[in-house]
Design an enzyme around this catalytic site. Structure first.
Site, PDB file in Angstrom:
ATOM      1  N   VAL A 130      40.194  33.242  31.717  1.00  0.00           N
ATOM      2  CA  VAL A 130      40.755  34.592  31.847  1.00  0.00           C
ATOM      3  C   VAL A 130      39.713  35.550  32.435  1.00  0.00           C
ATOM      4  O   VAL A 130      40.018  36.311  33.364  1.00  0.00           O
ATOM      5  CB  VAL A 130      41.273  35.112  30.480  1.00  0.00           C
ATOM      6  CG1 VAL A 130      41.899  36.492  30.643  1.00  0.00           C
ATOM      7  CG2 VAL A 130      42.276  34.135  29.865  1.00  0.00           C
ATOM      8  N   GLU A 171      45.262  21.995  26.128  1.00  0.00           N
ATOM      9  CA  GLU A 171      43.804  21.928  26.112  1.00  0.00           C
ATOM     10  C   GLU A 171      43.358  20.553  25.624  1.00  0.00           C
ATOM     11  O   GLU A 171      44.174  19.767  25.132  1.00  0.00           O
ATOM     12  CB  GLU A 171      43.263  22.988  25.150  1.00  0.00           C
ATOM     13  CG  GLU A 171      43.556  24.386  25.627  1.00  0.00           C
ATOM     14  CD  GLU A 171      43.175  25.434  24.598  1.00  0.00           C
ATOM     15  OE1 GLU A 171      42.207  25.193  23.860  1.00  0.00           O
ATOM     16  OE2 GLU A 171      43.857  26.457  24.546  1.00  0.00           O
ATOM     17  N   ASP A 224      48.713  28.884  17.043  1.00  0.00           N
ATOM     18  CA  ASP A 224      48.653  29.877  18.122  1.00  0.00           C
ATOM     19  C   ASP A 224      49.879  30.798  18.039  1.00  0.00           C
ATOM     20  O   ASP A 224      49.754  32.033  18.079  1.00  0.00           O
ATOM     21  CB  ASP A 224      48.605  29.138  19.473  1.00  0.00           C
ATOM     22  CG  ASP A 224      48.664  30.076  20.654  1.00  0.00           C
ATOM     23  OD1 ASP A 224      47.621  30.647  20.993  1.00  0.00           O
ATOM     24  OD2 ASP A 224      49.765  30.262  21.228  1.00  0.00           O
ATOM     25  N   LYS A 276      50.354  34.992  16.973  1.00  0.00           N
ATOM     26  CA  LYS A 276      51.153  35.931  17.775  1.00  0.00           C
ATOM     27  C   LYS A 276      52.272  36.538  16.926  1.00  0.00           C
ATOM     28  O   LYS A 276      52.589  37.717  17.064  1.00  0.00           O
ATOM     29  CB  LYS A 276      51.700  35.211  19.009  1.00  0.00           C
ATOM     30  CG  LYS A 276      50.563  34.801  19.968  1.00  0.00           C
ATOM     31  CD  LYS A 276      51.013  33.802  21.013  1.00  0.00           C
ATOM     32  CE  LYS A 276      49.871  33.424  21.956  1.00  0.00           C
ATOM     33  NZ  LYS A 276      50.200  32.291  22.824  1.00  0.00           N
ATOM     34  N   GLY A 329      47.512  31.217  31.145  1.00  0.00           N
ATOM     35  CA  GLY A 329      46.926  31.035  32.473  1.00  0.00           C
ATOM     36  C   GLY A 329      46.044  32.216  32.825  1.00  0.00           C
ATOM     37  O   GLY A 329      46.215  33.327  32.306  1.00  0.00           O
TER      38      GLY A 329
HETATM   39  P1  NAP Z   1      37.328  29.980  28.101  1.00  0.00           P
HETATM   40  O1  NAP Z   1      37.807  29.523  29.418  1.00  0.00           O
HETATM   41  O2  NAP Z   1      36.865  28.968  27.121  1.00  0.00           O
HETATM   42  O3  NAP Z   1      36.136  31.017  28.359  1.00  0.00           O
HETATM   43  C1  NAP Z   1      35.329  31.521  27.359  1.00  0.00           C
HETATM   44  C2  NAP Z   1      34.189  32.309  27.952  1.00  0.00           C
HETATM   45  O4  NAP Z   1      33.434  32.887  26.899  1.00  0.00           O
HETATM   46  C3  NAP Z   1      33.216  31.457  28.775  1.00  0.00           C
HETATM   47  O5  NAP Z   1      32.738  32.191  29.867  1.00  0.00           O
HETATM   48  C4  NAP Z   1      32.103  31.173  27.785  1.00  0.00           C
HETATM   49  O6  NAP Z   1      30.824  31.020  28.387  1.00  0.00           O
HETATM   50  C5  NAP Z   1      32.077  32.463  26.973  1.00  0.00           C
HETATM   51  N1  NAP Z   1      31.599  32.231  25.610  1.00  0.00           N
HETATM   52  C6  NAP Z   1      32.186  31.500  24.646  1.00  0.00           C
HETATM   53  N2  NAP Z   1      31.439  31.534  23.513  1.00  0.00           N
HETATM   54  C7  NAP Z   1      30.365  32.292  23.780  1.00  0.00           C
HETATM   55  C8  NAP Z   1      29.237  32.705  23.034  1.00  0.00           C
HETATM   56  N3  NAP Z   1      29.058  32.317  21.780  1.00  0.00           N
HETATM   57  N4  NAP Z   1      28.315  33.503  23.632  1.00  0.00           N
HETATM   58  C9  NAP Z   1      28.491  33.887  24.919  1.00  0.00           C
HETATM   59  N5  NAP Z   1      29.530  33.534  25.685  1.00  0.00           N
HETATM   60  C10 NAP Z   1      30.469  32.757  25.123  1.00  0.00           C
HETATM   61  O7  NAP Z   1      38.453  30.848  27.359  1.00  0.00           O
HETATM   62  P2  NAP Z   1      39.739  31.522  28.003  1.00  0.00           P
HETATM   63  O8  NAP Z   1      40.807  30.486  28.169  1.00  0.00           O
HETATM   64  O9  NAP Z   1      39.362  32.347  29.157  1.00  0.00           O
HETATM   65  O10 NAP Z   1      40.236  32.451  26.786  1.00  0.00           O
HETATM   66  C11 NAP Z   1      39.587  33.673  26.494  1.00  0.00           C
HETATM   67  C12 NAP Z   1      40.444  34.450  25.483  1.00  0.00           C
HETATM   68  O11 NAP Z   1      41.713  34.734  26.061  1.00  0.00           O
HETATM   69  C13 NAP Z   1      40.726  33.709  24.179  1.00  0.00           C
HETATM   70  O12 NAP Z   1      40.748  34.586  23.113  1.00  0.00           O
HETATM   71  C14 NAP Z   1      42.128  33.141  24.403  1.00  0.00           C
HETATM   72  O13 NAP Z   1      42.839  32.938  23.210  1.00  0.00           O
HETATM   73  C15 NAP Z   1      42.740  34.260  25.201  1.00  0.00           C
HETATM   74  N6  NAP Z   1      43.864  33.843  26.028  1.00  0.00           N
HETATM   75  C16 NAP Z   1      43.717  32.822  26.884  1.00  0.00           C
HETATM   76  C17 NAP Z   1      44.794  32.436  27.652  1.00  0.00           C
HETATM   77  C18 NAP Z   1      44.668  31.315  28.634  1.00  0.00           C
HETATM   78  O14 NAP Z   1      45.680  30.960  29.243  1.00  0.00           O
HETATM   79  N7  NAP Z   1      43.496  30.735  28.842  1.00  0.00           N
HETATM   80  C19 NAP Z   1      46.020  33.111  27.538  1.00  0.00           C
HETATM   81  C20 NAP Z   1      46.137  34.189  26.646  1.00  0.00           C
HETATM   82  C21 NAP Z   1      45.036  34.547  25.885  1.00  0.00           C
HETATM   83  P3  NAP Z   1      30.495  29.839  29.440  1.00  0.00           P
HETATM   84  O15 NAP Z   1      31.196  30.256  30.701  1.00  0.00           O
HETATM   85  O16 NAP Z   1      29.043  29.845  29.548  1.00  0.00           O
HETATM   86  O17 NAP Z   1      31.075  28.585  28.836  1.00  0.00           O
HETATM   87  N1  HSE Z   2      47.630  28.118  24.491  1.00  0.00           N
HETATM   88  C1  HSE Z   2      48.576  29.183  24.647  1.00  0.00           C
HETATM   89  C2  HSE Z   2      49.884  28.645  25.153  1.00  0.00           C
HETATM   90  C3  HSE Z   2      48.107  30.236  25.622  1.00  0.00           C
HETATM   91  O1  HSE Z   2      50.029  27.446  25.420  1.00  0.00           O
HETATM   92  O2  HSE Z   2      50.814  29.438  25.268  1.00  0.00           O
HETATM   93  C4  HSE Z   2      47.155  31.208  25.015  1.00  0.00           C
HETATM   94  O3  HSE Z   2      47.813  32.098  24.172  1.00  0.00           O
END
Ligand code: NAP
Ligand code: HSE
Length: 428
Positions: A15, A189, A200, A204, A303
């Site tokens: 994100v 994942e 999850d 929500k 996404g």
């Molecule tokens: P992600 O791809 O795992 O990215 C996490 C980021 O945070 C990475 O850049 C990571 O660093 C950094 N990070 C993690 N732990 C850390 C720490 N202890 N210290 C410093 N940096 C740290 O996660 P994401 O999918 O983008 O999700 C981020 C948030 O959005 C979450 O809360 C998730 O629930 C929410 N979200 C995600 C989605 C989705 O579709 N992905 C949808 C809705 C909501 P590195 O780059 O060095 O690994």
């Molecule tokens: N893992 C979630 C989903 C996205 O499949 O909808 C983040 O909220």
């Protein structure tokens, strides 16, 4: 603030990375909407070995450079997880920086503490991206429906599980086969437990209930069941009888006395209901308000780009408020009793493998009767060793249904009990 708002970003993964790309690609539109220049000054990440395609000059590994730098105006938390996210969000709020987050686990677990901290410091905590990705839900519940008496929200709020259930239904796949495709396509994942086991969606549901009913619901208040056990046979029966099976997050307010019910489980829903045709990785939230009537919001719930799109909306809102010195209205939250699942009633689907012998159906049916559960329909599928009985009940109480299950599990002629699946009707 001047003509520039400086943003500190915690996390640049799926994100956060998409957010940086969108801020770059749409710089002039976003700045125009915000009324000033938005500049990402620092980006906290964890892994020093990772190659960064964007924002490389702003990378830091020291969180203080984001949450404690007096030059940073707004903090965006996109790290995920509870710690150190919570500690850093608290630090940013206590340094009087508005915070934007997409972290549903964080909000659903610590809402009360975080919103109190934001209020005490005169700043806002924005979380539009935490439920339904790109779907504008939080703002609609908080603002557009602020005067509405919401009775019930039914949401398909997890894209991974909706994708799996849709694939099982449209391609006659087993759960494992559909999960594998979801993995290959990047929907699921590496460890999809939070999605499959309903956690999850439960986070929500807690967030939706808290805003819709002006109360504090946390993750631990939500009744949750996994969807891992749903079989191709359950889906096929549902399909032939006019239902779809969906993982539903249901939040409702019961009036006399004022109580809430918040639950997440796989449920059959009539194909006539608009939620039944929400397929693939899409999310949808169906809201019933007493004056508004039925509303439904639909879109991509996960996404990088869809989620970053919601974060940008919050960023523009936060920038406007920062420039104008405006703080959002604090929600007056009061506690409400949460009804235990055992107090609820539903119609149920129950399948079981049985001995195909005279008298078995009578034994099984009389057990339903003894436990106070009235049968609406019964069907035998298969014969001999492959015989299955499938029951649909009238509206029955959970306790009565549990007693029935216990009794059935002790009947010699019942070889294996299948899934008990609640049927979500418009009225229950
Ligand atoms: P992600 O791809 O795992 O990215 C996490 C980021 O945070 C990475 O850049 C990571 O660093 C950094 N990070 C993690 N732990 C850390 C720490 N202890 N210290 C410093 N940096 C740290 O996660 P994401 O999918 O983008 O999700 C981020 C948030 O959005 C979450 O809360 C998730 O629930 C929410 N979200 C995600 C989605 C989705 O579709 N992905 C949808 C809705 C909501 P590195 O780059 O060095 O690994
Ligand atoms: N893992 C979630 C989903 C996205 O499949 O909808 C983040 O909220």
């Amino acid at each position: 603030v001047g003509n520039e708002v400086k943003v500190g970003l915690l996390g640049a993964g799926t994100v956060g990375g998409a957010l940086l790309e969108l801020l770059k690609d749409r710089e002039s539109e976003i700045n125009q909407a915000a009324g000033c220049q938005i500049v990402v000054k620092k980006i906290l990440v964890k892994d020093p070995q990772k190659k960064r395609l964007i924002g490389a000059d702003s990378i830091t590994f020291d969180s203080a450079e984001v949450v404690s730098d007096p030059e940073i105006d707004i903090v965006v938390e996109l790290m995920g997880g509870l710690e150190p996210s919570k500690e850093l969000v608290i630090k940013a709020l206590s340094n009087k920086k508005p915070v934007i987050t997409a972290n549903k686990a964080l909000i659903a677990t610590y809402a009360e503490e975080l919103f109190t901290m934001a209020d005490n410091n005169g700043v806002d905590l924005y979380y539009e991206a935490s439920v339904g990705g790109a779907i504008p839900l939080i703002r609609i519940l908080r603002e557009s429906l602020a005067g509405e008496r919401i009775n019930k929200i039914i949401g398909i709020v997890n894209g991974t599980t909706n994708y799996i259930l849709s694939e099982m239904s449209s391609k006659d796949l087993s759960f494992e086969e559909a999960l594998n495709i979801a993995r290959q396509l990047g929907y699921a994942e590496a460890d999809p437990s939070n999605d499959l086991d309903g956690l999850d969606a439960a986070a929500k549901a807690a967030i939706m209930a808290s805003i819709a009913f002006n109360t504090n619901v946390s993750l631990k208040d939500v009744y949750v069941e996994t969807m891992r056990n749903i079989t191709a046979a359950d889906i096929s029966f549902a399909d032939q009888h006019g239902f779809s099976i969906k993982l539903l997050a249901i939040v409702e307010k019961l009036d006399e006395p004022e109580e809430l019910s918040i639950r997440v489980y796989p449920s059959m829903i009539s194909k006539n209901h608009p939620l039944a045709s929400v397929n693939g990785a899409f999310n949808a939230i169906f809201i019933h308000g007493s004056a508004s009537g039925d509303l439904m919001l639909y879109g991509l719930g996960a996404g990088g780009n869809p989620t970053a799109s919601a974060v940008i909306g919050d960023l523009i809102d936060a920038t406007h408020n920062l420039i104008s010195g405006h703080k959002k209205r604090s929600l007056k939250r009061s506690p409400l009793r949460i009804k235990d699942i055992s107090e609820l009633c539903s119609r149920y689907y129950l399948a079981m493998d049985v001995d195909d012998k005279p008298g078995v159906l009578a034994d099984v049916a009389s057990l339903f009767g003894k436990c106070g559960v009235s049968i609406l329909s019964m069907e035998q599928i298969g014969i001999g060793p492959a015989a299955r009985l499938v029951f649909i009940t009238h509206l029955a109480n959970e306790e009565a249904m549990k007693k029935t299950l216990k009794g059935l599990s002790q009947l010699k002629s019942v070889i294996k009990l299948g899934n008990l699946i609640r049927i979500t009707d418009a009225e229950n």
